[in-house]
Design an enzyme around this catalytic site. Structure first.
Site, PDB file in Angstrom:
ATOM      1  N   ASP A  54       1.016  -1.262   0.047  1.00  0.00           N
ATOM      2  CA  ASP A  54       0.050   0.317   0.320  1.00  0.00           C
ATOM      3  C   ASP A  54       0.357   0.753  -0.285  1.00  0.00           C
ATOM      4  OD1 ASP A  54      -1.963   1.973   0.518  1.00  0.00           O
ATOM      5  OD2 ASP A  54      -1.943   1.520   2.583  1.00  0.00           O
ATOM      6  N   ASP A  59       1.952  10.039  -9.206  1.00  0.00           N
ATOM      7  CA  ASP A  59       3.413  10.782  -9.435  1.00  0.00           C
ATOM      8  C   ASP A  59       2.867  10.791 -11.526  1.00  0.00           C
ATOM      9  OD1 ASP A  59       6.180  11.834 -10.306  1.00  0.00           O
ATOM     10  OD2 ASP A  59       6.428  11.232  -7.838  1.00  0.00           O
ATOM     11  N   THR A 118     -10.290   7.273   3.158  1.00  0.00           N
ATOM     12  CA  THR A 118     -11.636   7.112   4.686  1.00  0.00           C
ATOM     13  C   THR A 118     -11.288   8.010   5.283  1.00  0.00           C
ATOM     14  OG1 THR A 118     -10.869   5.537   4.918  1.00  0.00           O
ATOM     15  CG2 THR A 118     -12.115   4.761   3.637  1.00  0.00           C
ATOM     16  N   ARG A 209      -5.933  -1.098  13.732  1.00  0.00           N
ATOM     17  CA  ARG A 209      -5.605  -0.967  15.182  1.00  0.00           C
ATOM     18  C   ARG A 209      -6.511  -1.840  15.650  1.00  0.00           C
ATOM     19  NH1 ARG A 209      -6.428   5.282  13.763  1.00  0.00           N
ATOM     20  NH2 ARG A 209      -6.907   4.357  12.315  1.00  0.00           N
TER      21      ARG A 209
HETATM   22  O1  C5P Z   1      -5.792   1.083  11.785  1.00  0.00           O
HETATM   23  P1  C5P Z   1      -7.473   0.971  10.807  1.00  0.00           P
HETATM   24  O2  C5P Z   1      -7.704   0.073  11.065  1.00  0.00           O
HETATM   25  O3  C5P Z   1      -7.767   2.340  10.770  1.00  0.00           O
HETATM   26  O4  C5P Z   1      -6.627   0.918   9.346  1.00  0.00           O
HETATM   27  C1  C5P Z   1      -6.832   0.727   7.924  1.00  0.00           C
HETATM   28  C2  C5P Z   1      -5.305   1.340   7.426  1.00  0.00           C
HETATM   29  O5  C5P Z   1      -5.700   0.757   5.541  1.00  0.00           O
HETATM   30  C3  C5P Z   1      -4.370   1.791   7.219  1.00  0.00           C
HETATM   31  O6  C5P Z   1      -3.071   1.065   7.154  1.00  0.00           O
HETATM   32  C4  C5P Z   1      -4.321   2.833   6.760  1.00  0.00           C
HETATM   33  O7  C5P Z   1      -3.641   4.225   5.601  1.00  0.00           O
HETATM   34  C5  C5P Z   1      -4.752   2.101   5.525  1.00  0.00           C
HETATM   35  N1  C5P Z   1      -5.777   2.863   3.934  1.00  0.00           N
HETATM   36  C6  C5P Z   1      -7.115   3.446   4.836  1.00  0.00           C
HETATM   37  N2  C5P Z   1      -8.113   4.344   4.180  1.00  0.00           N
HETATM   38  C7  C5P Z   1      -7.463   4.408   2.781  1.00  0.00           C
HETATM   39  C8  C5P Z   1      -6.326   3.462   2.345  1.00  0.00           C
HETATM   40  C9  C5P Z   1      -5.911   2.790   3.069  1.00  0.00           C
HETATM   41  O8  C5P Z   1      -7.831   3.957   5.719  1.00  0.00           O
HETATM   42  N3  C5P Z   1      -8.055   5.152   0.977  1.00  0.00           N
END
Ligand code: C5P
Length: 232
Positions: A54, A59, A118, A209
């Site tokens: 991810d 770019d 999100t 998390r």
């Molecule tokens: O801890 P949590 O469940 O919020 O983690 C969500 C993961 O998904 C994080 O690694 C965050 O960087 C990633 N992410 C996100 N929203 C996006 C793309 C990736 O929260 N649109």
């Protein structure tokens, strides 16, 4: 998919080993990638783990396509780029990866596009000059990604059903911002429960998390799976 959001290579490796039979794939984001590097990604791939890298590339097309070739060499299952980078950036990246995978006989990774993060709400979107509603912006970017040949998008589960309707069944919707009933929302704004995410059309959920900070991680995963199974 479990988000391996840690800067410790050792912790990530232990998590991957402990949880590999409980989750479908592991997501490596910028934090772990910058601390552990691409050799670490290769190490996990060599242990037969499915990795979603991810790094959210954004770019000029020449740079993203060359970076994507380096990502393909690592053998990851999936990686992503920002749809807001535009049609040409996405299309040239897809073409470069397809050509490289074919000529080297390497597995072609799935390429998905980030639509709107999100953590963004309507006000945050306005602040960066986008007056469109979140939903229509997400749909617009999803259609653009489909046209550019991508395999799917990352989006909030709240938009999953509309994305499926606007694109096609096989176009994957990967949804972070998942909060099981036992959790808080943190910095995520457009959150959904695992059950509602799947019910709304998500193909994969990404959870960080709620699992990482649980005392008993396997139990947290099982609770999430139970919530999902209620939808079957
Ligand atoms: O801890 P949590 O469940 O919020 O983690 C969500 C993961 O998904 C994080 O690694 C965050 O960087 C990633 N992410 C996100 N929203 C996006 C793309 C990736 O929260 N649109």
């Amino acid at each position: 998919m479990l988000a391996l959001d840690t800067s410790s290579e050792k912790e990530a490796l232990n998590l991957a080993k402990e949880l590999k039979s409980h989750v479908g794939a592991f997501k490596i984001g910028l934090q772990l990638f910058l601390s552990a590097g691409n050799r670490f990604v290769e190490k996990l791939v060599s242990e037969d783990l499915k990795i979603f890298l991810d790094l959210k590339l954004h770019d000029i097309p020449n740079t993203t396509s060359k970076a994507a070739i380096e990502i393909t060499k690592l053998g990851v299952w999936m990686f992503n780029l920002h749809a807001i980078g535009g049609f040409e950036m996405m299309q040239r990246t897809v073409e470069a990866v397809a050509e490289f995978s074919q000529s080297t006989n390497l597995q072609k990774p799935k390429i998905i596009a980030v639509t709107v993060l999100t953590s963004m709400n309507q006000k945050n979107l306005e602040d960066v000059g986008i007056s469109e509603s979140i939903t229509s912006e997400v749909i617009k970017l999803s259609k653009l990604a489909l046209r550019a040949g991508l395999d799917g998008v990352v989006a909030s589960a709240q938009e999953a059903a509309q994305i499926k309707n606007a694109t096609k069944k096989e176009f994957m919707v990967v949804t972070p911002g998942i909060r099981p009933s036992f959790e808080t929302s943190d910095d995520q704004r457009r959150v959904m429960s695992p059950k509602d995410a799947i019910r709304n059309g998500a193909d994969f959920i990404v959870v960080g998390r709620p699992i990482l900070r649980a005392q008993n991680k396997i139990e947290a995963i099982e609770k999430i799976l139970e919530e999902i199974e209620e939808t079957q």
